[in-house]
Design an enzyme around this catalytic site. Structure first.
Site, short mmCIF file in Angstrom:
data_model
loop_
_atom_site.label_atom_id
_atom_site.label_comp_id
_atom_site.label_asym_id
_atom_site.label_seq_id
_atom_site.Cartn_x
_atom_site.Cartn_y
_atom_site.Cartn_z
N ASN A 14 5.71 8.47 -5.53
CA ASN A 14 6.13 8.96 -4.21
C ASN A 14 7.22 8.07 -3.61
O ASN A 14 8.15 8.57 -2.98
CB ASN A 14 4.93 9.04 -3.25
CG ASN A 14 4.15 10.32 -3.44
OD1 ASN A 14 4.63 11.39 -3.10
ND2 ASN A 14 2.95 10.22 -4.01
N MET A 90 -3.38 1.87 -1.13
CA MET A 90 -4.80 2.19 -1.32
C MET A 90 -5.75 1.32 -0.49
O MET A 90 -6.88 1.07 -0.90
CB MET A 90 -5.14 2.11 -2.81
CG MET A 90 -4.33 3.09 -3.64
SD MET A 90 -4.26 4.76 -2.93
CE MET A 90 -5.16 5.65 -4.16
N ARG A 91 -5.28 0.88 0.68
CA ARG A 91 -6.17 0.16 1.59
C ARG A 91 -6.14 0.81 2.95
O ARG A 91 -5.14 1.44 3.31
CB ARG A 91 -5.73 -1.29 1.76
CG ARG A 91 -5.88 -2.07 0.53
CD ARG A 91 -5.60 -3.53 0.68
NE ARG A 91 -5.65 -4.08 -0.66
CZ ARG A 91 -6.78 -4.33 -1.32
NH1 ARG A 91 -7.95 -4.15 -0.75
NH2 ARG A 91 -6.74 -4.76 -2.56
N ASN A 107 1.29 8.72 6.27
CA ASN A 107 0.59 8.57 4.99
C ASN A 107 0.63 9.90 4.24
O ASN A 107 0.55 10.96 4.84
CB ASN A 107 -0.87 8.20 5.27
CG ASN A 107 -1.71 8.10 4.01
OD1 ASN A 107 -1.31 7.46 3.03
ND2 ASN A 107 -2.87 8.73 4.01
N HIS A 109 -1.42 12.15 1.52
CA HIS A 109 -2.79 12.26 1.01
C HIS A 109 -2.89 13.46 0.07
O HIS A 109 -2.39 14.54 0.39
CB HIS A 109 -3.77 12.41 2.18
CG HIS A 109 -5.19 12.44 1.72
ND1 HIS A 109 -5.87 11.27 1.38
CD2 HIS A 109 -6.04 13.46 1.50
CE1 HIS A 109 -7.09 11.60 0.96
NE2 HIS A 109 -7.22 12.92 1.04
C1 GAR Z 1 -0.74 9.92 -4.67
O1 GAR Z 1 -1.38 11.04 -5.23
C2 GAR Z 1 -1.13 9.76 -3.22
O2 GAR Z 1 -1.29 10.98 -2.54
C3 GAR Z 1 -2.45 9.06 -3.36
O3 GAR Z 1 -2.25 8.13 -4.38
C4 GAR Z 1 -1.28 8.64 -5.29
C5 GAR Z 1 -0.20 7.59 -5.45
O4 GAR Z 1 0.69 7.97 -6.45
N1 GAR Z 1 -2.84 8.42 -2.14
C6 GAR Z 1 -4.09 8.36 -1.73
O5 GAR Z 1 -5.02 8.83 -2.36
C7 GAR Z 1 -4.29 7.66 -0.41
N2 GAR Z 1 -5.65 7.82 0.03
P1 GAR Z 1 2.10 7.25 -6.60
O6 GAR Z 1 1.79 5.74 -6.62
O7 GAR Z 1 2.64 7.72 -7.90
O8 GAR Z 1 2.93 7.63 -5.42
#
Ligand code: GAR
Length: 200
Positions: A14, A90-91, A107, A109
């Site tokens: 992302n 992730m925190r 954020n 999600h």
């Molecule tokens: C993504 O799917 C994001 O939506 C999720 O982690 C992944 C990160 O991927 N975020 C969460 O679950 C937050 N609670 P990336 O590191 O390839 O962007």
């Protein structure tokens, strides 16, 4: 031009989508900083490839969560960013940080909030047997993934989907949604009206 800073803990796809959208002039912003809690995060390589400054706050080296949060607050203040983007961070952000940057943290999600907040939104969707899931970009408040929603996209759960296949389809939509939300913010088009975000 608005200044944004990105917080990411892992792969950073992302974050890459945001970098690309800025480069392609789809988002009128400068990415001033990547902040990560994980020295192994691949997002760091992505930042270095584009000469984006990186602040690594290795969570494991702090004596307490409070000490980590204090360092994070200081790092965020130093960014002088207009917007902080949690892109796979992730925190849970502490109350002090959320209050200090109210209306300035968003954020992404991997579920259609308010369904399936917290970790593993895609796994929760598969386990629940929903037929439609998706992704959400929202402002961060003191609740768990419960802040005002900016944009959402639906993704159909297909016969035979597992967590991995659903995650990868949702991710394609995340990569479009997140830059879109940042663009709207940077263009000054988002108005928070209680629980509602109006787009003008
Ligand atoms: C993504 O799917 C994001 O939506 C999720 O982690 C992944 C990160 O991927 N975020 C969460 O679950 C937050 N609670 P990336 O590191 O390839 O962007």
């Amino acid at each position: 031009m608005k200044r944004i800073a990105v917080l990411a803990s892992g792969r950073g796809s992302n974050f890459q989508a945001v970098i690309d959208a800025i480069e392609n002039k789809q988002v009128p912003a400068i990415c001033a900083m990547l902040i990560t809690d994980n020295p192994e995060a691949y997002a760091i390589e992505r930042a270095r490839a584009k000469n984006i400054p990186v602040t690594i706050l290795d969570f494991a080296t702090y004596p307490s969560r409070e000490a980590y949060e204090k360092a994070l607050l200081r790092a965020m203040e130093q960014c002088k960013a207009d917007l902080f983007v949690l892109a796979g961070y992730m925190r849970i952000l502490g109350t002090g940080i959320v209050k200090a940057f109210s209306g300035k943290i968003i954020n992404i999600h991997p579920a259609l909030l308010p369904a399936f907040p917290g970790l593993h939104g895609q796994r929760q969707a598969i386990q629940h047997g929903v037929k439609v899931s998706g992704c959400t970009v929202h402002f961060v408040d003191e609740s768990l993934d419960g802040g005002p929603i900016i944009v959402q996209r639906c993704v159909h759960v297909q016969e035979g989907d597992d967590e991995e296949t659903l995650s990868s389809r949702i991710l394609e939509y995340e990569h479009r949604c997140l830059p879109e939300a940042i663009r709207l913010f940077c263009e000054g088009r988002l108005i928070i009206d209680g629980r509602n975000v109006r787009i003008r």
